[in-house]
Design a protein around this motif. Structure first.
Motif, mmCIF file in Angstrom:
data_model
loop_
_atom_site.group_PDB
_atom_site.id
_atom_site.type_symbol
_atom_site.label_atom_id
_atom_site.label_comp_id
_atom_site.label_asym_id
_atom_site.label_seq_id
_atom_site.Cartn_x
_atom_site.Cartn_y
_atom_site.Cartn_z
ATOM 1 N N SER A 118 1.073 -1.339 -0.167
ATOM 2 C CA SER A 118 -0.129 0.265 -0.253
ATOM 3 C C SER A 118 0.889 1.288 0.229
ATOM 4 C CB SER A 118 -1.122 -0.351 1.122
ATOM 5 O OG SER A 118 -0.276 0.226 2.441
ATOM 6 N N ILE A 119 0.534 1.944 -0.695
ATOM 7 C CA ILE A 119 1.203 3.697 -0.352
ATOM 8 C C ILE A 119 1.082 3.832 0.714
ATOM 9 C CG2 ILE A 119 1.124 5.731 -1.563
ATOM 10 C CD1 ILE A 119 1.508 3.682 -3.672
ATOM 11 N N GLN A 120 2.583 5.008 1.193
ATOM 12 C CA GLN A 120 2.702 5.376 2.430
ATOM 13 C C GLN A 120 2.189 6.613 2.104
ATOM 14 O OE1 GLN A 120 7.075 5.173 3.070
ATOM 15 N NE2 GLN A 120 7.035 2.542 3.489
ATOM 16 N N PRO A 121 1.404 6.586 2.923
ATOM 17 C CA PRO A 121 1.413 8.312 3.438
ATOM 18 C C PRO A 121 1.981 9.297 3.193
ATOM 19 C CG PRO A 121 0.611 7.697 5.504
ATOM 20 C CD PRO A 121 1.627 6.479 4.156
ATOM 21 N N ARG A 122 2.243 10.653 2.298
ATOM 22 C CA ARG A 122 2.682 11.788 2.647
ATOM 23 C C ARG A 122 3.143 12.288 3.955
ATOM 24 N NH1 ARG A 122 1.875 17.141 -0.741
ATOM 25 N NH2 ARG A 122 0.813 18.315 1.394
ATOM 26 N N ASP A 123 4.280 12.593 4.118
ATOM 27 C CA ASP A 123 5.045 13.320 5.382
ATOM 28 C C ASP A 123 5.838 14.181 5.072
ATOM 29 O OD1 ASP A 123 5.686 14.644 8.194
ATOM 30 O OD2 ASP A 123 5.569 12.248 8.694
ATOM 31 N N ILE A 124 6.016 15.601 4.487
ATOM 32 C CA ILE A 124 6.832 16.008 3.811
ATOM 33 C C ILE A 124 7.108 17.389 4.473
ATOM 34 C CG2 ILE A 124 7.224 15.343 1.848
ATOM 35 C CD1 ILE A 124 5.485 18.004 0.185
ATOM 36 N N ILE A 125 7.766 18.286 4.246
ATOM 37 C CA ILE A 125 7.724 19.467 5.122
ATOM 38 C C ILE A 125 7.134 20.269 3.641
ATOM 39 C CG2 ILE A 125 9.666 21.797 5.658
ATOM 40 C CD1 ILE A 125 10.822 19.229 7.084
ATOM 41 N N GLN A 126 6.557 21.707 4.103
ATOM 42 C CA GLN A 126 5.756 22.094 3.243
ATOM 43 C C GLN A 126 6.734 23.372 3.042
ATOM 44 O OE1 GLN A 126 1.551 21.620 3.877
ATOM 45 N NE2 GLN A 126 1.092 19.814 3.198
ATOM 46 N N ARG A 127 6.501 24.257 4.077
ATOM 47 C CA ARG A 127 7.103 26.029 3.768
ATOM 48 C C ARG A 127 7.689 26.122 4.607
ATOM 49 N NH1 ARG A 127 1.793 25.341 2.867
ATOM 50 N NH2 ARG A 127 0.792 25.134 5.284
#
Length: 107
Positions: free
Chosen positions: A39-48
């Motif tokens: 399954s696709i891992q949920p996104r977890d990024i720094i956005q700003r």
């Protein structure tokens, strides 16, 4: 909480262009990779990311899925007055982190 490395000159002359470097250790997940179960891992990024110098924003960036883990950001600004630089990162899942650094400006 993520750990950060911030490099700001302790002292600068008024009007001098200074380089500011930041690095934040954050496990980034693009939201495109499959996990061990497929399954696709949920996104977890720094956005700003933003930097304020004595309350005035001197740099800002919007980051996207292609950004590397542990984003390194370097930029320049002009030393105007002694004071505080405030660095702020925001990301997915309510992630927010703020750090500060002091600078002394001489004539």
């Amino acid at each position: 909480m993520a750990s950060t490395v911030i490099n700001v000159p302790e002292k600068a002359r008024r009007g001098e262009v200074i380089e500011i470097r930041t690095l934040i250790r954050h496990t980034m997940e693009t939201g495109f990779r499959p996990g061990a179960d497929g399954s696709i891992q949920p996104r977890d990024i720094i956005q700003r990311f933003s930097c304020r110098y004595n309350g005035e924003q001197v740099f800002g960036a919007e980051l996207f899925s292609a950004v590397a883990a542990n984003p390194y950001i370097a930029f320049h600004t002009v030393a105007t007055d002694s004071g505080t630089l405030v660095f702020h990162w925001e990301g997915d899942n309510g992630f927010s982190q703020t750090e500060t650094a002091k600078i002394t400006v001489t004539d």
